[in-house]
Scaffold this motif. Structure first.
Motif, PDB file in Angstrom:
ATOM      1  N   ASN A 178      -5.525 -11.174  13.253  1.00  0.00           N
ATOM      2  CA  ASN A 178      -6.082  -9.863  13.544  1.00  0.00           C
ATOM      3  C   ASN A 178      -5.960  -8.979  12.314  1.00  0.00           C
ATOM      4  O   ASN A 178      -5.195  -9.261  11.390  1.00  0.00           O
ATOM      5  CB  ASN A 178      -5.355  -9.224  14.725  1.00  0.00           C
ATOM      6  N   ALA A 179      -6.718  -7.882  12.304  1.00  0.00           N
ATOM      7  CA  ALA A 179      -6.680  -6.970  11.162  1.00  0.00           C
ATOM      8  C   ALA A 179      -5.284  -6.387  10.997  1.00  0.00           C
ATOM      9  O   ALA A 179      -4.554  -6.188  11.960  1.00  0.00           O
ATOM     10  CB  ALA A 179      -7.700  -5.852  11.357  1.00  0.00           C
ATOM     11  N   ARG A 180      -4.921  -6.125   9.763  1.00  0.00           N
ATOM     12  CA  ARG A 180      -3.649  -5.487   9.434  1.00  0.00           C
ATOM     13  C   ARG A 180      -3.895  -4.540   8.274  1.00  0.00           C
ATOM     14  O   ARG A 180      -4.973  -4.574   7.657  1.00  0.00           O
ATOM     15  CB  ARG A 180      -2.595  -6.537   9.057  1.00  0.00           C
ATOM     16  N   PRO A 181      -2.948  -3.648   7.980  1.00  0.00           N
ATOM     17  CA  PRO A 181      -3.175  -2.724   6.856  1.00  0.00           C
ATOM     18  C   PRO A 181      -3.507  -3.476   5.574  1.00  0.00           C
ATOM     19  O   PRO A 181      -2.878  -4.489   5.242  1.00  0.00           O
ATOM     20  CB  PRO A 181      -1.830  -1.987   6.742  1.00  0.00           C
ATOM     21  N   TYR A 182      -4.516  -2.983   4.870  1.00  0.00           N
ATOM     22  CA  TYR A 182      -4.930  -3.585   3.602  1.00  0.00           C
ATOM     23  C   TYR A 182      -4.284  -2.778   2.482  1.00  0.00           C
ATOM     24  O   TYR A 182      -4.731  -1.675   2.158  1.00  0.00           O
ATOM     25  CB  TYR A 182      -6.457  -3.561   3.481  1.00  0.00           C
ATOM     26  N   LEU A 183      -3.226  -3.313   1.926  1.00  0.00           N
ATOM     27  CA  LEU A 183      -2.441  -2.605   0.914  1.00  0.00           C
ATOM     28  C   LEU A 183      -2.745  -3.138  -0.478  1.00  0.00           C
ATOM     29  O   LEU A 183      -3.019  -4.325  -0.659  1.00  0.00           O
ATOM     30  CB  LEU A 183      -0.953  -2.737   1.223  1.00  0.00           C
ATOM     31  N   HIS A 184      -2.657  -2.262  -1.453  1.00  0.00           N
ATOM     32  CA  HIS A 184      -2.995  -2.618  -2.829  1.00  0.00           C
ATOM     33  C   HIS A 184      -1.781  -3.031  -3.657  1.00  0.00           C
ATOM     34  O   HIS A 184      -1.936  -3.640  -4.713  1.00  0.00           O
ATOM     35  CB  HIS A 184      -3.691  -1.437  -3.505  1.00  0.00           C
ATOM     36  N   GLY A 185      -0.577  -2.705  -3.210  1.00  0.00           N
ATOM     37  CA  GLY A 185       0.629  -3.072  -3.948  1.00  0.00           C
ATOM     38  C   GLY A 185       1.540  -1.908  -4.265  1.00  0.00           C
ATOM     39  O   GLY A 185       2.741  -1.946  -3.950  1.00  0.00           O
ATOM     40  N   PRO A 186       1.025  -0.817  -4.857  1.00  0.00           N
ATOM     41  CA  PRO A 186       1.910   0.294  -5.235  1.00  0.00           C
ATOM     42  C   PRO A 186       2.401   1.134  -4.056  1.00  0.00           C
ATOM     43  O   PRO A 186       3.242   2.021  -4.246  1.00  0.00           O
ATOM     44  CB  PRO A 186       1.014   1.154  -6.142  1.00  0.00           C
ATOM     45  N   GLU A 187       1.907   0.865  -2.846  1.00  0.00           N
ATOM     46  CA  GLU A 187       2.312   1.684  -1.697  1.00  0.00           C
ATOM     47  C   GLU A 187       3.817   1.636  -1.461  1.00  0.00           C
ATOM     48  O   GLU A 187       4.441   2.658  -1.127  1.00  0.00           O
ATOM     49  CB  GLU A 187       1.582   1.227  -0.425  1.00  0.00           C
ATOM     50  N   MET A 188       4.443   0.466  -1.633  1.00  0.00           N
ATOM     51  CA  MET A 188       5.882   0.338  -1.372  1.00  0.00           C
ATOM     52  C   MET A 188       6.683   1.241  -2.306  1.00  0.00           C
ATOM     53  O   MET A 188       7.602   1.951  -1.881  1.00  0.00           O
ATOM     54  CB  MET A 188       6.312  -1.125  -1.538  1.00  0.00           C
ATOM     55  N   ALA A 189       6.330   1.228  -3.582  1.00  0.00           N
ATOM     56  CA  ALA A 189       7.039   2.065  -4.546  1.00  0.00           C
ATOM     57  C   ALA A 189       6.802   3.540  -4.255  1.00  0.00           C
ATOM     58  O   ALA A 189       7.720   4.367  -4.391  1.00  0.00           O
ATOM     59  CB  ALA A 189       6.587   1.730  -5.967  1.00  0.00           C
TER      60      ALA A 189
END
Length: 375
Positions: free
Chosen positions: A17-28
């Motif tokens: 199922n769909a999930r958040p599409y994150l680019h990478g820098p969101e965690m930082a």
């Protein structure tokens, strides 16, 4: 389209199922916001509001904790309350309807267009009563709605337009005097994990919305910690967007055009693969949309849904109509177009991690399921 998919393993992007599409820098960005120690509305939220306004080309944006709160506040600032009605399609998520009821108003359900699943001016006009205070069109799938033809009549009757644009961030903004509410939920075109925003009509409305999202308190959180008192001037909710979520939203906004292109490409791949397919009607989102989902109408939907789920394909239904829900039974009325569509709509897997090849594979699997369901 004649290639069989039953002997081919389901692609992972289609299976899940769909999930958040994150680019990478969101965690930082989240970690930095947490380390700053501001867990309510703070500097990240202020920056996010300004960047959203710049991106949308509007004077102001008011960030809120979620679109449901945004709809509640937008309706309330328009004067929706006990004894009033809000014209709204039944074909939407329950989050569109609950704020109407919470304000003590009555939802006046109307049918949608069979082709777009969105409301049209004629249906809105026919539903107006002396109690109507607002129209709440839903931009289903991301499709903009044009109600400009009836705006003079709405103005004459002091009826406000509040757009539920939860599925439509990035789509062309509708011209006219509407308050627009966006969602930044987990699987929306732009995610803050949880969150939303309101585009107000005027500076005065923006000021009222900011006060209302902060429990009716007139001063900001930053100002309150420096003084010994504060003033509560009116009704309100706890509806601010936390800085941690705003930090995620800012990263997402900076790369939004990339996501918009992926979604548009995926939708076009579905449209091309299903063009001319017998027994399948694609719900068109129009050329001005950043698509939120891909919905088709098919006969025998429940059986097709079951077959595809059994084969590991992440289909869904968005949504069961609200006028048939027990919570809203007192406002039920006959809506034949909505009721027919409710038994036919099927949402195909649709998220930016998918490729056009995934869409073509799913389209072939849908046609197989239709053939199997008809046997």
């Amino acid at each position: 389209m004649s290639t069989s998919t039953t002997s081919t393993s389901t692609p992972e992007a289609v299976r899940r199922n769909a999930r958040p599409y994150l680019h990478g820098p969101e965690m930082a960005a989240m970690a930095a916001a947490m380390e700053a120690g501001q867990y309510g509305h703070g500097p990240q939220a202020d920056l996010f509001e300004q960047e959203l306004a710049d991106y949308l080309g509007v004077p102001d944006v008011v960030a809120v904790s979620c679109a449901t709160v945004g709809i509640h506040l937008a309706l309330q600032v328009c004067g929706v309350g006990p004894g009033t009605e809000v014209i709204v399609p039944s074909q939407t998520f329950a989050a569109t309807i609950q704020p109407i009821v919470a304000l003590g108003a009555a939802p006046r359900f109307i049918d949608h267009s069979p082709d777009t699943l969105c409301v049209e001016p004629k249906a809105v006009r026919e539903a107006i009563t002396p109690a109507t205070r607002a129209v709440l069109p839903v931009l289903y799938g991301g499709r903009p709605i044009d109600l400009t033809g009836i705006v003079p009549e709405l103005r004459r009757r002091n009826i406000h337009i509040v757009e539920d644009a939860a599925q439509a961030f990035g789509s062309r903004r509708t011209e006219g005097p509407a308050t627009t509410v966006y969602s930044f939920g987990p699987i929306k075109q732009l995610t803050a994990l949880v969150g939303g925003a309101i585009v107000p009509r005027t500076g005065e409305e923006a000021e009222s919305l900011r006060q209302m999202r902060s429990l009716g308190i007139t001063s900001s959180q930053a100002d309150r910690i420096r003084t010994t008192t504060y003033s509560v001037r009116g009704p309100g909710l706890r509806g601010v967007l936390p800085d941690v979520n705003a930090a995620v939203g800012r990263i997402q906004l900076a790369r939004f055009d990339e996501v918009a292109a992926l979604r548009t490409s995926l939708w076009k791949a579905y449209a091309h693969a299903l063009d001319g397919a017998s027994g399948v009607a694609l719900v068109d989102v129009g050329a001005d949309a950043v698509p939120f989902n891909c919905v088709v109408r098919v006969p025998g939907r429940d059986r097709v849904h079951r077959i595809m789920r059994d084969r590991g394909i992440g289909v869904g239904v968005h949504y069961p109509p609200n006028h048939l829900q027990p919570a809203f039974a007192r406002w039920t009325r006959s809506l034949p177009i909505t009721e027919r569509a409710a038994g036919e709509i099927l949402s195909l897997p649709f998220h930016p991690a998918m490729t056009p090849d995934d869409a073509r594979w799913t389209a072939a699997a849908l046609l197989e399921a239709l053939a199997d369901a008809s046997r």
